[in-house]
Design an enzyme around this catalytic site. Sequence first.
Site, PDB file in Angstrom:
ATOM      1  N   SER A 138       0.850  -1.188   0.000  1.00  0.00           N
ATOM      2  CA  SER A 138       0.000   0.000   0.000  1.00  0.00           C
ATOM      3  C   SER A 138       0.883   1.234   0.000  1.00  0.00           C
ATOM      4  CB  SER A 138      -0.861   0.005   1.271  1.00  0.00           C
ATOM      5  OG  SER A 138      -1.468   1.266   1.437  1.00  0.00           O
ATOM      6  N   TYR A 148      -0.835  -0.916  10.485  1.00  0.00           N
ATOM      7  CA  TYR A 148      -1.144  -1.273   9.091  1.00  0.00           C
ATOM      8  C   TYR A 148       0.004  -0.802   8.188  1.00  0.00           C
ATOM      9  CZ  TYR A 148      -3.461  -1.515   4.541  1.00  0.00           C
ATOM     10  OH  TYR A 148      -3.764  -1.799   3.231  1.00  0.00           O
TER      11      TYR A 148
HETATM   12  N1  LIG Z   1      -8.773  -0.882  -1.031  1.00  0.00           N
HETATM   13  C1  LIG Z   1      -7.770  -0.089  -0.770  1.00  0.00           C
HETATM   14  O1  LIG Z   1      -7.931   1.155  -0.629  1.00  0.00           O
HETATM   15  C2  LIG Z   1      -6.382  -0.667  -0.654  1.00  0.00           C
HETATM   16  C3  LIG Z   1      -5.291   0.200  -0.823  1.00  0.00           C
HETATM   17  C4  LIG Z   1      -3.992  -0.278  -0.720  1.00  0.00           C
HETATM   18  C5  LIG Z   1      -3.781  -1.621  -0.455  1.00  0.00           C
HETATM   19  N2  LIG Z   1      -4.844  -2.448  -0.283  1.00  0.00           N
HETATM   20  C6  LIG Z   1      -4.545  -3.865  -0.016  1.00  0.00           C
HETATM   21  O2  LIG Z   1      -5.049  -4.622  -1.101  1.00  0.00           O
HETATM   22  C7  LIG Z   1      -5.331  -5.957  -0.686  1.00  0.00           C
HETATM   23  C8  LIG Z   1      -6.728  -6.349  -1.157  1.00  0.00           C
HETATM   24  O3  LIG Z   1      -7.644  -5.448  -0.552  1.00  0.00           O
HETATM   25  P1  LIG Z   1      -9.053  -5.092  -1.194  1.00  0.00           P
HETATM   26  O4  LIG Z   1      -9.213  -3.627  -1.042  1.00  0.00           O
HETATM   27  O5  LIG Z   1      -9.222  -5.717  -2.524  1.00  0.00           O
HETATM   28  O6  LIG Z   1      -9.995  -5.809  -0.100  1.00  0.00           O
HETATM   29  P2  LIG Z   1     -11.431  -6.528  -0.185  1.00  0.00           P
HETATM   30  O7  LIG Z   1     -12.248  -5.954  -1.292  1.00  0.00           O
HETATM   31  O8  LIG Z   1     -11.965  -6.460   1.209  1.00  0.00           O
HETATM   32  O9  LIG Z   1     -11.062  -8.062  -0.554  1.00  0.00           O
HETATM   33  C9  LIG Z   1     -10.365  -8.855   0.356  1.00  0.00           C
HETATM   34  C10 LIG Z   1     -10.220 -10.278  -0.197  1.00  0.00           C
HETATM   35  O10 LIG Z   1      -9.392 -11.040   0.707  1.00  0.00           O
HETATM   36  C11 LIG Z   1     -10.081 -12.216   1.131  1.00  0.00           C
HETATM   37  N3  LIG Z   1      -9.611 -12.526   2.497  1.00  0.00           N
HETATM   38  C12 LIG Z   1      -9.690 -11.716   3.593  1.00  0.00           C
HETATM   39  N4  LIG Z   1      -9.197 -12.353   4.671  1.00  0.00           N
HETATM   40  C13 LIG Z   1      -8.795 -13.585   4.255  1.00  0.00           C
HETATM   41  C14 LIG Z   1      -8.237 -14.719   4.914  1.00  0.00           C
HETATM   42  N5  LIG Z   1      -8.009 -14.720   6.235  1.00  0.00           N
HETATM   43  N6  LIG Z   1      -7.937 -15.822   4.182  1.00  0.00           N
HETATM   44  C15 LIG Z   1      -8.205 -15.838   2.846  1.00  0.00           C
HETATM   45  N7  LIG Z   1      -8.729 -14.806   2.180  1.00  0.00           N
HETATM   46  C16 LIG Z   1      -9.044 -13.696   2.872  1.00  0.00           C
HETATM   47  C17 LIG Z   1     -11.570 -11.849   0.997  1.00  0.00           C
HETATM   48  O11 LIG Z   1     -12.426 -12.965   0.802  1.00  0.00           O
HETATM   49  P3  LIG Z   1     -13.117 -13.784   2.046  1.00  0.00           P
HETATM   50  O12 LIG Z   1     -13.692 -12.755   2.969  1.00  0.00           O
HETATM   51  O13 LIG Z   1     -14.110 -14.695   1.419  1.00  0.00           O
HETATM   52  O14 LIG Z   1     -11.985 -14.547   2.664  1.00  0.00           O
HETATM   53  C18 LIG Z   1     -11.540 -11.012  -0.289  1.00  0.00           C
HETATM   54  O15 LIG Z   1     -11.502 -11.882  -1.416  1.00  0.00           O
HETATM   55  C19 LIG Z   1      -5.144  -5.963   0.838  1.00  0.00           C
HETATM   56  O16 LIG Z   1      -3.900  -6.535   1.156  1.00  0.00           O
HETATM   57  C20 LIG Z   1      -5.171  -4.469   1.220  1.00  0.00           C
HETATM   58  O17 LIG Z   1      -4.427  -4.232   2.389  1.00  0.00           O
HETATM   59  C21 LIG Z   1      -6.130  -2.014  -0.376  1.00  0.00           C
END
Ligand SMILES: NC(=O)c1ccc[n+]([C@@H]2O[C@H](COP(=O)([O-])OP(=O)(O)OC[C@H]3O[C@@H](n4cnc5c(N)ncnc54)[C@H](OP(=O)(O)O)[C@@H]3O)[C@@H](O)[C@H]2O)c1
Length: 254
Positions: A138, A148
């Site tokens: 991130s 985080y």
């Molecule tokens: N969105 C942002 O603004 C942003 C910015 C920078 C970085 N990120 C990073 O990008 C990555 C993806 O985030 P996102 O925004 O796409 O989040 P999201 O929309 O909440 O998706 C999270 C995904 O991870 C899975 N997951 C969560 N906990 C898990 C576990 N214990 N075991 C297996 N799967 C798990 C969820 O499915 P289930 O619940 O079915 O397991 C879902 O498929 C993360 O690492 C986050 O820190 C996000």
Amino acid sequence: MTTALITGATAGIGAEFARQFAAQGHDLVLVARDASRLAEAAAALQHEFGVRVEALPADLLDPEGLDSVAARLLERRRPIDLLVNNAGYGIRGELHENTVEQEKRHLDIHVSVPLRLTQAALGGMLDRGSGRIVLISSVAAFTPRGTYAAAKAWGVTFARGANLAYRDRGVSVTAVCPGFVRTEFHERMEVSTAGIPVFLWLDAPRVVRLAIRGIERGRSVVIPTLRYRVIAGLARVLPDRVAAAGGFRSRGGD
Ligand SMILES: NC(=O)c1ccc[n+]([C@@H]2O[C@H](COP(=O)([O-])OP(=O)(O)OC[C@H]3O[C@@H](n4cnc5c(N)ncnc54)[C@H](OP(=O)(O)O)[C@@H]3O)[C@@H](O)[C@H]2O)c1
């Protein structure tokens, strides 16, 4: 034919990686906890793009779940050519407000889990002399913003060293550092996004398109969009108090 394994592949950034890799013709192994949502996502991608999609339901914070994904990565007869360590979530509150268990699980999902899966994938990739490993970090990694940001900074430092160590042997390691992306992330974290300026929001398809371009070039760090490269650069030179405050007002968010 190459195969990509993506963790957290049912929503947000992970689902978009799955879609764009399928569109490129890669077979897929998709990991997430919700088995029925995962099966639906796998069937939809298989139907739309005609690639093979394997659903591997697992909770990466459960030792058995993590073992099962590591075991899949270790299978030499069905090699994984691309690993995307994407599954993750944000933690609310400051360190002194959270339990040890909450902080440990949060650190594990961003550090111990990708470390374990990367190590499992690496041996076969080095033997074959090719492979790509991705860590979704991130832009928070460049800011002094709680546990985080600290956990995400691990991914950046790790990718820089690992890419240096392994790229000449055919295996690239890339940390992707998005800013605010419209996904389920903030809703799952139960934080308000009202204070985040509209111009800071990115869409997952664009973030992933830019990420894939950097991954294919073997970059160690990719910060999608110029505006976030400027923000990351400023965060590294500004005083901590200013870097922590500027533009990052969703409590505990990216
Ligand atoms: N969105 C942002 O603004 C942003 C910015 C920078 C970085 N990120 C990073 O990008 C990555 C993806 O985030 P996102 O925004 O796409 O989040 P999201 O929309 O909440 O998706 C999270 C995904 O991870 C899975 N997951 C969560 N906990 C898990 C576990 N214990 N075991 C297996 N799967 C798990 C969820 O499915 P289930 O619940 O079915 O397991 C879902 O498929 C993360 O690492 C986050 O820190 C996000």
